[in-house]
Design a protein around this motif. Structure first.
Motif: not given
Length: 119
Positions: A99, A103-106
């Motif tokens: 994370l 942003s979101n988790y990538d």
């Protein structure tokens, strides 16, 4: 965000190696981390994974020989490989679910490190 692996090399059958993978950059949190491996011409396979809380999972072929661990303070995951066999020869990749701010988790991958088990 970057994942940098180290610790691969050439080892004789029955030997041991320890892989490390350190995450760096703009990181808020790291979730699941894992190690994969890939032989030329074959699909990449999951070797082991570990949650942030330390729950682990292994592919059957490495159970009892490999141990995955992580240091959350250092954003690092390890793979201790014992009793290595020629069939463990592959390029090993680490993967982490990260994370970043705003942003979101990538999912992120390391560059890979070669492990060769041969006499």
């Amino acid at each position: 965000v970057q994942l940098v692996e180290s610790g691969g090399g050439l080892v004789q059958p029955g030997g041991s190696l320890r892989l490390s993978c350190a995450a760096s950059g703009s990181i808020v949190a790291i979730g699941l981390m894992g190690w994969y491996r890939q032989d030329p011409g074959k699909q990449r396979e999951l070797v082991a994974s570990i949650t942030r809380d330390g729950n682990t999972n292994y592919v059957d072929s490495v159970k009892g020989r490999f141990t995955i661990s992580r240091d959350n303070a250092k954003n690092t995951v390890y793979l201790q490989m014992n009793s290595l066999k020629p069939e463990d020869t592959a390029v090993y990749y680490c993967k982490a679910r990260i994370l970043s701010p705003g942003s979101n988790y990538d999912n992120y991958w390391g560059q890979g490190t070669q492990v060769t088990v041969s006499s």
